[in-house]
Design an enzyme around this catalytic site. Structure first.
Site, PDB file in Angstrom:
ATOM      1  N   SER B 149       0.844  -1.189   0.000  1.00  0.00           N
ATOM      2  CA  SER B 149       0.000   0.000   0.000  1.00  0.00           C
ATOM      3  C   SER B 149       0.887   1.250   0.000  1.00  0.00           C
ATOM      4  CB  SER B 149      -0.935  -0.043   1.210  1.00  0.00           C
ATOM      5  OG  SER B 149      -1.986   0.874   1.052  1.00  0.00           O
ATOM      6  N   ARG B 218     -12.374   6.962   8.854  1.00  0.00           N
ATOM      7  CA  ARG B 218     -11.813   5.616   8.965  1.00  0.00           C
ATOM      8  C   ARG B 218     -12.804   4.547   8.509  1.00  0.00           C
ATOM      9  NH1 ARG B 218      -7.053   3.220   8.435  1.00  0.00           N
ATOM     10  NH2 ARG B 218      -6.739   1.466   9.825  1.00  0.00           N
ATOM     11  N   ASP B 313      -8.398  -7.105  -4.466  1.00  0.00           N
ATOM     12  CA  ASP B 313      -8.062  -5.735  -4.064  1.00  0.00           C
ATOM     13  C   ASP B 313      -8.630  -4.773  -5.103  1.00  0.00           C
ATOM     14  OD1 ASP B 313      -6.949  -3.312  -3.349  1.00  0.00           O
ATOM     15  OD2 ASP B 313      -4.887  -4.045  -3.223  1.00  0.00           O
ATOM     16  N   HIS B 346      -7.835  -5.281  -0.227  1.00  0.00           N
ATOM     17  CA  HIS B 346      -6.564  -4.568  -0.031  1.00  0.00           C
ATOM     18  C   HIS B 346      -5.868  -5.004   1.254  1.00  0.00           C
ATOM     19  CE1 HIS B 346      -3.638  -1.492  -0.683  1.00  0.00           C
ATOM     20  NE2 HIS B 346      -3.928  -0.873   0.440  1.00  0.00           N
ATOM     21  N   ASP B 347      -6.638  -5.375   2.251  1.00  0.00           N
ATOM     22  CA  ASP B 347      -6.071  -5.854   3.518  1.00  0.00           C
ATOM     23  C   ASP B 347      -5.189  -7.087   3.354  1.00  0.00           C
ATOM     24  OD1 ASP B 347      -6.923  -3.999   5.355  1.00  0.00           O
ATOM     25  OD2 ASP B 347      -8.751  -5.077   5.894  1.00  0.00           O
TER      26      ASP B 347
END
Lengths: 377, 377
Positions: B149, B218, B313, B346-347
């Protein structure tokens, strides 16, 4: 919200009271609606047009000097929903702020806006109000019910909850239930509204409206309505009003300016509480009601279906339409499915008129023929 | 922010002043960093680990009783980044709030936190500080630089801006520039923070922090970090603490509770202004600098590359990694590309240890062999 709005000369229909899915008895219900074209003598050419989240009853212009409606490209003489052939009805949904009862409506008992004392409503409640409107207009059975996004949820719910009342259903860019990701995007928007100190538990009418929270919520929405490709081709990394990066927290990129504009202009045309109620109605939407298989949901359906999805719609992706199509086919229901190629993302149903028109025009012609055959049989 | 944080016993390095990309001269710069493993006598086994957006210098535990780091599964004896073989360095990035200078840092002249008088920084500034740290440690050339990232942006920028200083680069779940959609998601987050009245133009230290705005920001982030499939399998439409829909605006669904928890806990561990600065640094990131072709960007690169992306992702999709790979290959650069299958979105770079470890372990063994061959030649 500004006083000058397109729906201001909509017709009105009043319901004494209805019992909602929550069990709450609520009334009176005012319904704002518009009609286009002429109802034929046997009342067999009626099509209900269902609007999306922030839409209203004004789907198309009705006379010279009338402002364009939200589906102007689709409704009119010779258009997909041909007003020379069909009688179209579009009503503002329950819980909205465009003439139909919602949280902005005044409580007759107190003279004050209802705010959060307006009950939480569902897509099922929304279509129940639409059904009462059709009864009021003397329409016993719809030729079709059509809509995109939240309008598509209504269009797919109609033949499930009122199987005798529609010949066909046109479901565009929609789903039979909201997924975790769809709920998540809505919840963040609601949190943005409710964490604005001006929201005041929904009691902000006549005071400062929670415009910062609502603008942020709308910005999130707009990202989900566009595709990555359309954002990239429309904005890319183009700068706004500057030649070089600014190295401050003012806007640098065009896409930031676009989102700000969309957020700010939304505040002037939509009520923050209605934002909460209608996102909640969509999040609650699940034809399986958490119990049934989807194929069982469609067991008693008597309507034909046209299902349309768009390749770049990642908010209501084609896979969700295809799930519906499979479950309909499992019940031997006549269903046509078309995935239209578009870069516009979820917004495609509001802009891709040419392909949608071709598909819908052909479909309605077939539905009309079959209706006549069935009537003669 | 809570006082007890993992990075609290990081080592410190101080830079008198640096000139930033904006032209601003800024100093002093404090850098918090940690190291793992042992630097070999010829200082040829050093790997720089670059953390993502809200990470810190604590990439892994260093001794018994030390808390786990953010890449604990990847760093340690026998792991992908094998501390028996390599000397790893991880520093908190410029602009963050985990020990390195950022908006929360105190201005020595006034004794007050810098707030928005901290200058806007870029990924290029972040790696310039990392370079000074490596010089301080006596490391002339890295065996590798690796990150996911925002860490991946640093990893791809290193060989472009410092071509002589690294043998290889491991770029995971990243891109060579931020697209309109990536900027858009960040801008909404920033607007959520800045429209919180407690933000006070960034001057909130020692007062109420803009926790509502930061929590909303967030929450948006977390939706983009997960895939639709992982959200659906983890939460679906499961209700939270109730058997039936509540028909209120309190939480109904587990996914809503999850987002609320993630938003609230973030407020305790991250500074709202650092949120603004680091999202801006990522949005500014564009190796082409709006002028060059990507293939030209890599013209003087002397590093080999390993590029990793994940199938689900959608925030940094594989297509963006593939654009980098094509441009690297156009320059005859030795590049390995692996698209790993994962549902984590994406995690994935923070959780999919097994596949990443296999790929990275093999890659580093090859890089080490080639480095030895080149040294002998």
């Amino acid at each position: 919200m500004s006083a000058e709005q397109n729906f201001s000369d909509s017709q009105k229909f009043r319901i004494e009271a209805i019992t909602l899915r929550s069990g709450v008895r609520f009334g009176p219900v005012e319904v704002a609606y518009e009609t286009y074209g002429t109802l034929n003598p046997d009342k067999s050419n009626a099509i209900l047009i269902c609007h999306a989240f922030t839409g209203d009853a004004h789907a198309a212009a009705r006379h010279a000097g009338d402002g364009p409606g939200w589906w102007e490209g689709m409704i009119g003489p010779g258009k997909a929903f041909d007003t020379d052939k069909y009688f179209l009805i579009c009503s503002n949904v329950l819980g909205s702020c465009k003439g139909t009862s919602g949280p902005m409506s005044v409580n007759p008992a107190t003279g004050q806006p209802l705010g959060l004392s307006f009950p939480v409503v569902t897509i099922q409640d929304i279509i129940a109000v639409e059904k009462l409107l059709l009864e009021h207009l003397g329409i016993r059975r719809l030729l079709s019910v059509a809509g995109g996004s939240m309008g598509g949820m209504q269009a797919v719910a109609w033949p499930v909850y009122f199987p005798e009342l529609t010949h066909s259903s046109i479901v565009i860019a929609a789903s039979y239930r909201h997924t975790a990701q769809q709920i998540a995007f809505h919840e963040v928007g609601r949190q943005a509204v409710m964490s604005d100190p001006d929201w005041q538990g929904g009691d902000y009418y006549g005071k400062a409206v929670p415009k910062r929270g609502l603008a942020v919520a709308r910005m999130i929405g707009h990202i989900t309505y566009m595709s990555e490709a359309s954002m990239e081709s429309k904005f890319g990394r183009k700068l706004v009003g500057k030649e070089e990066l600014g190295y401050t927290f003012a806007k640098d990129f065009e896409v930031e300016g676009y989102l700000e504009y969309r957020g700010q202009s939304f505040v002037d045309r939509f009520d923050a509480n209605s934002y909460l109620y209608l996102t909640k109605a969509m999040d609650y939407f699940d034809l399986t009601e958490g119990k049934k298989k989807l194929s069982e949901v469609f067991r008693d359906v008597k309507s034909d279906f046209l299902v349309i999805s768009f390749t770049s719609d990642w908010l209501y992706p084609s896979s969700q339409s295809q799930d519906m199509v499979r479950a309909l086919k499992a019940n031997d229901i006549d269903v046509s499915y078309v995935e239209l190629k578009s870069d516009y993302g979820h917004d495609a149903f509001l802009v891709e008129f040419e392909d949608q028109s071709r598909v819908i025009r052909n479909y309605l012609t077939r539905v009309e023929k079959e209706r006549v055959l069935k009537t003669q049989a």
